[in-house]
Design a protein around this motif. Structure first.
Motif, PDB file in Angstrom:
ATOM      1  N   LEU A 493       6.440 -18.078  -1.602  1.00  0.00           N
ATOM      2  CA  LEU A 493       6.144 -16.713  -2.020  1.00  0.00           C
ATOM      3  C   LEU A 493       5.625 -15.895  -0.844  1.00  0.00           C
ATOM      4  O   LEU A 493       4.673 -16.273  -0.170  1.00  0.00           O
ATOM      5  CB  LEU A 493       5.102 -16.720  -3.144  1.00  0.00           C
ATOM      6  N   HIS A 494       6.270 -14.753  -0.617  1.00  0.00           N
ATOM      7  CA  HIS A 494       5.819 -13.826   0.414  1.00  0.00           C
ATOM      8  C   HIS A 494       5.311 -12.568  -0.279  1.00  0.00           C
ATOM      9  O   HIS A 494       6.080 -11.811  -0.877  1.00  0.00           O
ATOM     10  CB  HIS A 494       6.949 -13.474   1.378  1.00  0.00           C
ATOM     11  N   LEU A 495       4.001 -12.348  -0.212  1.00  0.00           N
ATOM     12  CA  LEU A 495       3.361 -11.208  -0.861  1.00  0.00           C
ATOM     13  C   LEU A 495       2.837 -10.241   0.190  1.00  0.00           C
ATOM     14  O   LEU A 495       2.112 -10.645   1.100  1.00  0.00           O
ATOM     15  CB  LEU A 495       2.205 -11.680  -1.758  1.00  0.00           C
ATOM     16  N   LYS A 496       3.207  -8.976   0.045  1.00  0.00           N
ATOM     17  CA  LYS A 496       2.734  -7.956   0.977  1.00  0.00           C
ATOM     18  C   LYS A 496       2.171  -6.784   0.193  1.00  0.00           C
ATOM     19  O   LYS A 496       2.794  -6.286  -0.750  1.00  0.00           O
ATOM     20  CB  LYS A 496       3.872  -7.476   1.883  1.00  0.00           C
ATOM     21  N   LEU A 497       0.978  -6.347   0.594  1.00  0.00           N
ATOM     22  CA  LEU A 497       0.298  -5.227  -0.053  1.00  0.00           C
ATOM     23  C   LEU A 497       0.375  -3.995   0.837  1.00  0.00           C
ATOM     24  O   LEU A 497       0.101  -4.066   2.045  1.00  0.00           O
ATOM     25  CB  LEU A 497      -1.165  -5.587  -0.331  1.00  0.00           C
ATOM     26  N   LYS A 498       0.754  -2.861   0.234  1.00  0.00           N
ATOM     27  CA  LYS A 498       0.741  -1.576   0.925  1.00  0.00           C
ATOM     28  C   LYS A 498      -0.078  -0.597   0.096  1.00  0.00           C
ATOM     29  O   LYS A 498       0.299  -0.248  -1.023  1.00  0.00           O
ATOM     30  CB  LYS A 498       2.165  -1.041   1.108  1.00  0.00           C
ATOM     31  N   VAL A 499      -1.226  -0.192   0.658  1.00  0.00           N
ATOM     32  CA  VAL A 499      -2.119   0.732  -0.036  1.00  0.00           C
ATOM     33  C   VAL A 499      -1.976   2.114   0.589  1.00  0.00           C
ATOM     34  O   VAL A 499      -1.993   2.255   1.817  1.00  0.00           O
ATOM     35  CB  VAL A 499      -3.584   0.263   0.034  1.00  0.00           C
ATOM     36  N   TYR A 500      -1.868   3.132  -0.259  1.00  0.00           N
ATOM     37  CA  TYR A 500      -1.773   4.516   0.204  1.00  0.00           C
ATOM     38  C   TYR A 500      -2.983   5.281  -0.333  1.00  0.00           C
ATOM     39  O   TYR A 500      -3.107   5.482  -1.546  1.00  0.00           O
ATOM     40  CB  TYR A 500      -0.478   5.160  -0.283  1.00  0.00           C
ATOM     41  N   VAL A 501      -3.883   5.665   0.581  1.00  0.00           N
ATOM     42  CA  VAL A 501      -5.077   6.438   0.220  1.00  0.00           C
ATOM     43  C   VAL A 501      -4.726   7.907   0.439  1.00  0.00           C
ATOM     44  O   VAL A 501      -4.605   8.368   1.576  1.00  0.00           O
ATOM     45  CB  VAL A 501      -6.294   6.027   1.059  1.00  0.00           C
ATOM     46  N   THR A 502      -4.560   8.651  -0.643  1.00  0.00           N
ATOM     47  CA  THR A 502      -3.955   9.985  -0.552  1.00  0.00           C
ATOM     48  C   THR A 502      -4.928  11.094  -0.185  1.00  0.00           C
ATOM     49  O   THR A 502      -4.510  12.122   0.341  1.00  0.00           O
ATOM     50  CB  THR A 502      -3.287  10.332  -1.889  1.00  0.00           C
ATOM     51  N   ARG A 503      -6.228  10.921  -0.438  1.00  0.00           N
ATOM     52  CA  ARG A 503      -7.171  12.029  -0.259  1.00  0.00           C
ATOM     53  C   ARG A 503      -8.226  11.754   0.810  1.00  0.00           C
ATOM     54  O   ARG A 503      -9.310  12.338   0.782  1.00  0.00           O
ATOM     55  CB  ARG A 503      -7.856  12.356  -1.586  1.00  0.00           C
ATOM     56  N   GLU A 504      -7.925  10.865   1.731  1.00  0.00           N
ATOM     57  CA  GLU A 504      -8.861  10.573   2.815  1.00  0.00           C
ATOM     58  C   GLU A 504      -8.105  10.483   4.126  1.00  0.00           C
ATOM     59  O   GLU A 504      -6.914  10.153   4.156  1.00  0.00           O
ATOM     60  CB  GLU A 504      -9.617   9.260   2.550  1.00  0.00           C
ATOM     61  N   HIS A 652      -2.406   2.899   4.406  1.00  0.00           N
ATOM     62  CA  HIS A 652      -1.972   4.190   4.933  1.00  0.00           C
ATOM     63  C   HIS A 652      -2.867   5.287   4.367  1.00  0.00           C
ATOM     64  O   HIS A 652      -3.266   5.240   3.196  1.00  0.00           O
ATOM     65  CB  HIS A 652      -0.518   4.461   4.553  1.00  0.00           C
ATOM     66  N   TYR A 653      -3.132   6.296   5.171  1.00  0.00           N
ATOM     67  CA  TYR A 653      -4.032   7.380   4.775  1.00  0.00           C
ATOM     68  C   TYR A 653      -3.330   8.736   4.839  1.00  0.00           C
ATOM     69  O   TYR A 653      -2.409   8.945   5.640  1.00  0.00           O
ATOM     70  CB  TYR A 653      -5.270   7.410   5.676  1.00  0.00           C
ATOM     71  N   GLY A 654      -3.812   9.649   3.968  1.00  0.00           N
ATOM     72  CA  GLY A 654      -3.424  11.051   4.070  1.00  0.00           C
ATOM     73  C   GLY A 654      -2.092  11.417   3.468  1.00  0.00           C
ATOM     74  O   GLY A 654      -1.613  12.537   3.687  1.00  0.00           O
ATOM     75  N   GLY A 655      -1.461  10.582   2.707  1.00  0.00           N
ATOM     76  CA  GLY A 655      -0.173  10.934   2.125  1.00  0.00           C
ATOM     77  C   GLY A 655       0.246   9.976   1.034  1.00  0.00           C
ATOM     78  O   GLY A 655      -0.281   8.869   0.915  1.00  0.00           O
ATOM     79  N   ARG A 656       1.202  10.419   0.257  1.00  0.00           N
ATOM     80  CA  ARG A 656       1.727   9.588  -0.822  1.00  0.00           C
ATOM     81  C   ARG A 656       2.876   8.723  -0.310  1.00  0.00           C
ATOM     82  O   ARG A 656       3.496   9.051   0.699  1.00  0.00           O
ATOM     83  CB  ARG A 656       2.212  10.478  -1.971  1.00  0.00           C
ATOM     84  N   PRO A 657       3.158   7.632  -1.011  1.00  0.00           N
ATOM     85  CA  PRO A 657       4.261   6.771  -0.559  1.00  0.00           C
ATOM     86  C   PRO A 657       5.610   7.464  -0.682  1.00  0.00           C
ATOM     87  O   PRO A 657       5.861   8.196  -1.642  1.00  0.00           O
ATOM     88  CB  PRO A 657       4.174   5.559  -1.502  1.00  0.00           C
ATOM     89  N   ASN A 658       6.456   7.240   0.304  1.00  0.00           N
ATOM     90  CA  ASN A 658       7.834   7.735   0.284  1.00  0.00           C
ATOM     91  C   ASN A 658       8.705   6.641  -0.339  1.00  0.00           C
ATOM     92  O   ASN A 658       9.093   5.688   0.329  1.00  0.00           O
ATOM     93  CB  ASN A 658       8.296   8.064   1.710  1.00  0.00           C
ATOM     94  N   PHE A 659       8.992   6.785  -1.632  1.00  0.00           N
ATOM     95  CA  PHE A 659       9.679   5.721  -2.353  1.00  0.00           C
ATOM     96  C   PHE A 659      11.106   5.524  -1.853  1.00  0.00           C
ATOM     97  O   PHE A 659      11.606   4.397  -1.853  1.00  0.00           O
ATOM     98  CB  PHE A 659       9.665   6.007  -3.854  1.00  0.00           C
TER      99      PHE A 659
END
Length: 717
Positions: A493-504, A652-659
C-alpha cells in the motif's frame, strides 16, 4: 451451506424480487387505463362475497408487493453478507451508470442512472395524466352541485387528476428514508444518499397537491359555493376539509424544510417535520381507503422502521472518553459489542438526553470494527446549537478541577452503511475531503490498512488523500490516523497525503506543521456511573423479515375481521351491491378509514412487542462493555524518526486544490488502472470534482486510459 448452494439461493431470491418489483410497476402502469378500471371493478364485485372482501383484495394487490419485496430483500441481504462472492465484475457497468452527467449549484450532482430514473418517473406521470384526463374529457358530464361551463368543467377534471399525480409521489415518498427496511439498499443506495430523492419527491408532491387544491378552490369561487364546500366534512366520498388540512400541513412541512431554514433553524425543521403523522391521517380521510392502499406500503414500512429504530437505540450507553481537538471538534469513544461489525463510511444517529429528548443527529463513524473491537469512535464538529452544547459539556469536564468526571449518556441508533466493501475494491483510489468531510475516510483508511496482507479482501494499492482545510489547526482532524501516516511498513500500500490550507500563508517551518497538528488534542475519560450498555446495532435481517411478516399478516387478518364485524356486508343484505349502494348509506366512509388505522396500530404494537422481547433477550446475553480505563480509540503518534515519514506527504498553502491537475497526474502515475474517486465535503467541492471528471472524460484518447468512478459521500443529513 456450500458456495454453489448459496449462489443458487441468491439467484432465486434475486429472481423473486425482480418478479415482484416488475409486477408492482406493471400494476402502476395499468391502473390509469380504462381496461384496468373495468376489470378491477369486476374483481372487487366478485371479492365482496368472499371472506376477504374488497379490502383484502386491495391490500393483497396494491399493498403487499412492496412489503413482500422488503421481506425477501432482508433474506437476500443476509445471504449476501454470508457470501464471499465479489461484485468486482460489475464495476464497468456501475462505473458508467454512476458517471456525473450534471453538476451545478441548483440541482447538485446527478448521475446517469439518476437521470434515467427521473426520466422514467416523469414518463410514468405523463402516462397516468394522459390516460385519466383523456377518458374524463370523453365522458365529460356536468356536476349537479356546481354550475360550470365546459372550460371550467375541464379545468376541474385537470385539477382532480393532478391530485392523483401527488398520490403517486406520496406512494414513493417514504421509501427513500427507510433505514432498517431494505428497499433502496437492495439497489446499493444508502440512506444518507437517498435523502435527496425524498426531497425531490416531496417537492413534486407539494407542487401537484397545491395546484390540485388551489384549482379546486378557484372553481368553487367562480361557482359561488366556496363558503359551503370549504368547510364540508361529508359522510361519504371525498372529505374536502380533511384535504385542505392535509395541504396546509404539507406546505408547512415543505417550507420549513427549505435549505435556508433547515441549516439555520434546524430545530424548527426537525419539529415541524413530525407533522407528517397528521398529514397522512388527514390524507386518508380525504382520499379514502381505496386510494390509501396505494401509498400504504410506504406508511406501513416507515412506521415499523421508526419503531424498530427506537427499540434498537435503547438502553442508553455512556461516553467512555473524548478527545478535544484544537479545530473546534471532538472525537467520542463509545462502548461497542465485539460482535457488531460495520463497513467503512457507516453513520450513526445520536441523541443526548441532557440536551434534548427528541433530537437525533447523524455522524460518520471514524473507526474500523476490525481495529477497535470493543469501541466505536465518532467525530463531531462544533457548529450549531446542539453540537456546540455537547462540545461545551465536554470542555467543561476537561477544565474542571474535580477528579471525577460526570458521565454523559447517549442513545445510539445504527450503524447504517453499505452491506459490503465492494465499493473500495479499485486498483487505485483518490479520497477527496473538505474540512470535517474527512470523517468517512478515516474509517476507510483504517479498514484498508487492517486488511493488508489478507487474501479475503482486495483493496487498492495506491491511495492519495486530498484534504482541503481553512486553517492549519484543522489538520488535527487527521489525528486518529496519525499512526498510519507515520507508518513506513504499509507493505504494497502506497498512501500519500496532500493537505491544502486555503486561508493561511505558508509558514517558515512547513515540515513540522503536519506533525504538530497530528499530535495536538486533549483526552478526557468519563466515569461510568451505574449500568452502561454497549452498542449492539440491529438484529439480523432475518429477524427484521420475521417481524415484518408478523405485522403484515396480522394487519391483513384484523382488517378483514373488523370490516366483517363493523361494516354491514352485502352478503347479509342478500345482494352483492357496490359499496356505495349499501354499506356507505349506513356507515360513513371515515369509519372504514378509522378501521384501517386501528388495524395498523394493533399490528404494529404486537410486532413491536415481539421485537422488544428479542431485544431484551439479546441484551442479557451481551458481553459487558469495556471500562473507561481500557477503552481504546485514540492512537498517539509514534516518536520514531519524526521527520522522515512526512516526506511522503505534502502541505500546500494559500489556494484550493486544482482537481484537473490532480486527476491528470494521478492517471499518469497509475497507468490504465481502475480508479475510484470518493468525495466528501461541501457541495461546491463535489461539483468542482464532478466537473473536473467530466472534462477528463472529454479529453484526448489514450491506449490505456484510466477509468474514474465517482462516489459522493455525505457527512450531514
Amino acid at each position: 451451506m456450500g458456495m454453489m448452494a448459496r449462489a443458487t439461493v441468491l439467484t432465486l431470491l434475486k429472481t423473486l424480487m425482480i418478479s415482484v418489483f416488475a409486477g408492482w410497476v406493471t400494476l402502476w402502469i395499468l391502473k390509469p387505463t380504462e381496461m384496468w378500471t373495468r376489470k378491477w371493478k369486476g374483481a372487487e364485485d366478485s371479492a365482496r362475497g368472499t371472506v376477504f372482501g374488497y379490502h383484502g383484495l386491495n391490500l393483497a394487490v396494491y399493498t403487499f408487493p412492496i412489503i413482500a419485496l422488503a421481506i425477501v430483500g432482508s433474506l437476500y441481504l443476509t445471504e449476501t453478507a454470508r457470501s464471499a462472492i465479489s461484485s468486482r465484475q460489475r464495476k464497468s457497468s456501475v462505473s458508467a451508470l454512476s458517471y456525473p452527467i450534471i453538476a451545478n449549484s441548483l440541482v447538485g450532482i446527478i448521475s446517469v442512472i439518476e437521470i434515467l430514473g427521473i426520466l422514467a418517473f416523469v414518463i410514468f406521470l405523463a402516462w397516468t395524466f394522459y390516460c385519466r384526463i383523456s377518458n374524463d374529457f370523453e365522458k365529460l358530464m356536468p356536476i349537479k352541485s356546481l354550475k360550470l361551463s365546459v372550460w371550467q368543467l375541464k379545468y376541474m377534471k385537470v385539477a382532480t387528476r393532478f391530485g392523483l399525480l401527488a398520490e403517486a409521489c406520496l406512494a414513493l415518498l417514504l421509501l427513500p428514508i427507510l433505514r432498517v427496511m431494505p428497499v433502496l439498499r437492495l439497489l446499493g443506495i444508502q440512506f444518507e444518499a437517498s435523502v435527496r430523492y425524498h426531497t425531490w419527491l416531496g417537492t413534486a408532491m407539494i407542487v401537484f397537491a397545491t395546484f390540485h387544491g388551489a384549482s379546486t378552490l378557484f372553481i368553487w369561487g367562480v361557482s359561488h359555493v366556496i363558503q359551503d364546500e370549504v368547510w364540508k366534512w361529508q359522510k361519504t366520498g371525498r372529505i374536502y376539509l380533511a384535504g385542505e388540512i392535509a395541504l396546509v400541513l404539507g406546505l408547512v412541512i415543505w417550507i420549513t424544510s427549505l435549505p435556508f431554514i433547515r441549516r439555520k433553524q434546524f430545530e424548527i425543521f426537525y419539529y415541524t417535520h413530525h407533522l407528517y403523522i397528521l398529514f397522512i391521517l388527514f390524507y386518508l380521510f380525504h382520499a379514502g381507503d381505496r386510494h390509501f392502499y396505494m401509498i400504504f406500503p410506504g406508511v406501513f414500512l416507515f412506521g415499523l422502521d421508526k419503531l424498530l429504530r427506537i427499540i434498537q437505540s435503547r438502553p442508553y450507553t455512556n461516553v467512555l472518553s473524548a478527545k478535544v481537538l484544537p479545530c473546534e471538534a471532538i472525537e467520542l469513544t463509545l462502548p461497542k459489542d465485539p460482535k457488531l461489525k460495520y463497513s467503512p463510511t457507516s453513520v450513526v444517529f445520536m441523541k443526548v438526553p441532557r440536551i434534548s429528548e427528541l433530537q437525533w443527529h447523524a455522524f460518520s463513524i471514524t473507526s474500523s470494527s476490525n481495529v477497535q473491537e470493543d469501541t466505536m469512535s465518532l467525530m463531531i464538529k462544533c457548529e450549531g446549537w446542539w453540537t456546540n452544547t455537547i462540545c461545551r459539556m465536554i470542555t467543561e469536564e476537561l477544565n474542571s478541577d474535580t477528579h471525577r468526571t460526570k458521565c454523559i449518556q447517549v442513545a445510539i441508533e445504527g450503524p447504517y452503511g453499505p452491506s459490503t466493501v465492494d465499493f473500495l475494491r479499485y486498483d487505485s483510489m483518490l479520497l477527496i475531503a473538505g474540512g470535517i468531510g474527512i470523517t468517512p475516510f478515516l474509517s476507510i483508511l483504517q479498514e484498508i490498512v487492517s486488511a493488508k496482507g489478507s487474501s479475503r479482501h482486495r483493496f487498492p494499492e495506491k491511495i492519495h488523500l486530498i484534504h482541503a482545510v481553512k486553517r492549519s489547526q484543522d489538520m488535527s482532524l487527521l489525528s486518529s490516523i496519525s499512526h498510519i501516516l507515520l507508518d513506513k511498513c504499509l507493505g504494497k500500500l502506497h498512501l500519500k497525503l496532500k493537505v491544502y490550507v486555503t486561508r493561511e500563508e505558508q509558514p517558515d517551518a512547513v515540515a513540522r506543521v503536519l506533525q504538530d497538528a497530528l499530535s495536538q488534542g486533549q483526552i478526557v475519560h468519563f466515569d461510568a456511573e451505574g449500568t452502561s450498555y454497549a452498542i449492539h446495532g440491529f438484529d439480523k435481517p432475518t429477524v427484521t423479515a420475521a417481524i415484518l411478516g408478523i405485522a403484515s399478516v396480522l394487519f391483513f387478518v384484523l382488517l378483514i375481521c373488523f370490516n366483517h364485524i363493523l361494516v354491514p356486508s352485502e352478503k347479509k343484505a342478500g345482494t352483492l351491491k357496490p359499496k356505495g349502494a349499501d354499506s356507505k348509506t349506513k356507515v360513513p366512509s371515515w369509519v372504514v378509514d378509522l378501521i384501517l388505522v386501528s388495524c395498523f396500530v394493533i399490528s404494529v404494537i404486537v410486532s413491536m412487542t415481539v421485537a422488544l422481547m428479542l431485544r431484551r433477550k439479546r441484551i442479557k446475553k451481551a458481553v459487558p462493555p469495556t471500562s473507561p480505563e481500557k477503552a481504546g480509540g485514540f492512537t498517539e503518534p509514534s516518536s520514531m524518526e519524526p521527520h522522515d515519514p512526512f516526506q511522503e506527504h505534502e502541505v500546500h498553502y494559500g489556494g484550493r486544490p486544482n482537481f484537473q491537475d490532480i486527476f491528470t497526474k494521478f492517471r499518469d502515475e497509475t497507468g490504465g488502472s481502475d480508479i475510484g474517486v470518493l468525495v466528501c465535503g461541501p457541495e461546491s467541492m463535489k461539483e468542482s470534482v464532478a466537473k473536473s471528471l467530466q472534462r477528463m472524460g472529454q479529453g484526448g484518447s489514450a491506449k490505456r486510459r484510466s477509468k474514474f468512478t465517482f462516489h459522493s459521500l455525505n457527512f450531514t443529513l
